[in-house]
Design an enzyme around this catalytic site. Structure first.
Site, mmCIF file in Angstrom:
data_model
loop_
_atom_site.group_PDB
_atom_site.id
_atom_site.type_symbol
_atom_site.label_atom_id
_atom_site.label_comp_id
_atom_site.label_asym_id
_atom_site.label_seq_id
_atom_site.Cartn_x
_atom_site.Cartn_y
_atom_site.Cartn_z
ATOM 1 N NE ARG A 2 0.829 57.017 23.973
ATOM 2 C CZ ARG A 2 -0.017 56.249 24.656
ATOM 3 N NH1 ARG A 2 -1.202 56.728 25.028
ATOM 4 N NH2 ARG A 2 0.296 55.000 24.954
ATOM 5 C CE1 TYR A 39 -3.802 78.799 8.794
ATOM 6 C CE2 TYR A 39 -4.518 76.969 10.182
ATOM 7 C CZ TYR A 39 -3.556 77.573 9.390
ATOM 8 O OH TYR A 39 -2.354 76.941 9.184
ATOM 9 C CG ASP A 43 -7.992 79.785 16.389
ATOM 10 O OD1 ASP A 43 -7.150 80.357 17.119
ATOM 11 O OD2 ASP A 43 -7.675 79.200 15.338
ATOM 12 C CE LYS A 49 0.748 80.470 13.404
ATOM 13 N NZ LYS A 49 0.429 79.038 13.585
#
Length: 381
Positions: free
Chosen positions: A50, A103, A175, A200
């Site tokens: 982690r 978005y 972004d 993406k």
């Protein structure tokens, strides 16, 4: 060793041959914990996955190199990256400015999660820098922008917003998902943090979900890394490996995405069933000049508004065959969707609601003639 060329960095940054075996591909370190040579005597600094994992570390180093940042961090999704960033830089009583065409997932995060946590926000038309300046408050800690925006493909002037944010002592977050670091370098234009859905273009093959942050400043990068470890929404080793594999071909894929999108735009701009084409590469796009200054290409995303309204938009989505009806974007295959009923349904009834006649295309890397033929037959219905 540092590399000047983008494609060289994509293939080699953080990806030296494995010291033990000579493997030229970064191994998948599918482990949760690591043997220690003594109490606190860590091998390579790894103790628990982690906190850090060698496969994820390779991806994070590569992403930082691609965005020319001080620290890269990989997450389980783009929204996990956004949430971790915002909980690092904002708290109860703070204020953030977002685009008025953000978005849908970003809008949902602010309006249903962060708002309950005491973070206030305003949605502002960021194509007008003075509107952003007017929305700044004493408690504003960040300006959050997308450029180009999803799905209306508006373009914001990164350098101008950086100046406005910094004058107010706030951060600028960009972004960069639609453009990718291949086409746009926000940190070089003054941004403080870049956010990505690596699902993406960076991943590029529609086979992995992930997110990323790249910080310009090492101290902020350390703060983000602490919250990444503490909150725990990290990218797993296999997801990191898949994303790293995709990143290697980002440049050549983006060249083809851009070339195909330009062909699609030319076709749709002349089609009688199309009322408007939204693409920053068009000379009459309101943000074309800004995009030409801060991008090296105009991307693979195209949105259109149909003359026949919502019914025509839905028919186009349903009749397409090479363009697959589905959410997401940035993969090698072309996708088509109706934002109002799909990715941006959370904005329905709000000031950020998208037009019902809008269709969003993620133009893939198939043969351009097949894409054009598919759109012609779908629009003929």
């Amino acid at each position: 060793m540092t590399f000047d060329g983008f494609d060289t960095r994509a293939i080699h940054a953080g990806q030296e041959a494995d010291a033990g075996t000579g493997s030229v591909v970064v191994p998948i370190h599918q482990t949760s914990t690591y043997a220690q040579d003594s109490v606190g005597g860590l091998r390579g600094g790894y103790e628990y996955s982690r906190a850090a994992n060698p496969t994820r570390s390779a991806l994070e180093e590569c992403l930082a190199a691609l965005e020319s940042g001080a620290r890269g961090l990989a997450f389980a999704s783009g929204m996990a990256a956004e949430d971790t960033l915002l909980r690092t830089i904002a708290g109860p009583g703070d204020h953030v400015i977002i685009p008025d065409d953000a978005y849908g997932g970003t809008f949902r995060l602010f309006s249903t999660v962060l708002q309950r946590w005491g973070v206030s926000w305003d949605a502002v038309p960021q194509t007008d820098p003075e509107a952003v300046r007017a929305a700044i408050r004493p408690e504003t800690v960040a300006v959050w922008t997308e450029t180009p925006t999803n799905p209306l493909l508006n373009v914001t002037d990164i350098a101008a917003l950086a100046g406005i944010a910094h004058e107010a002592g706030a951060l600028l977050v960009v972004d960069n998902t639609f453009a990718s670091p291949y086409l746009q370098q926000p940190l070089a234009l003054g941004a403080d943090v870049v956010a990505h859905s690596t699902t993406k273009y960076l991943g590029g093959h529609s086979d992995v979900v992930g997110g990323a942050l790249v910080a310009a400043d090492a101290e902020l990068g350390e703060r983000l890394a602490f919250h990444q470890k503490t909150m725990g929404a990290i990218a797993g080793p296999f997801d990191s490996w898949l994303t790293l594999r995709g990143v290697k071909t980002l440049g050549v894929r983006m060249d083809r995405h851009c070339a195909n999108a330009e062909r699609v735009v030319r076709e749709l701009s002349e089609h009688p069933a199309v009322r408007e084409v939204l693409y920053p590469g068009l000379a009459d796009h309101p943000g074309h000049k800004v995009a030409a200054n801060q991008m090296s290409g105009f991307g693979g995303m195209v949105s259109v508004r149909l003359s026949g309204g919502e019914d025509a938009a839905l028919r186009l989505c349903e009749r397409a065959r090479v363009f697959t009806l589905g959410e997401s974007l940035g993969g090698v295959e072309s996708l088509i969707e109706h934002p109002g009923r799909m990715t941006h349904s959370s904005t329905a009834g709000s000031a950020l609601e998208v037009p019902a006649d809008l269709v969003r295309l993620s133009v893939g890397i198939e043969a351009a003639e097949d894409l054009l033929a598919d759109l012609r037959q779908a629009l003929a219905g």
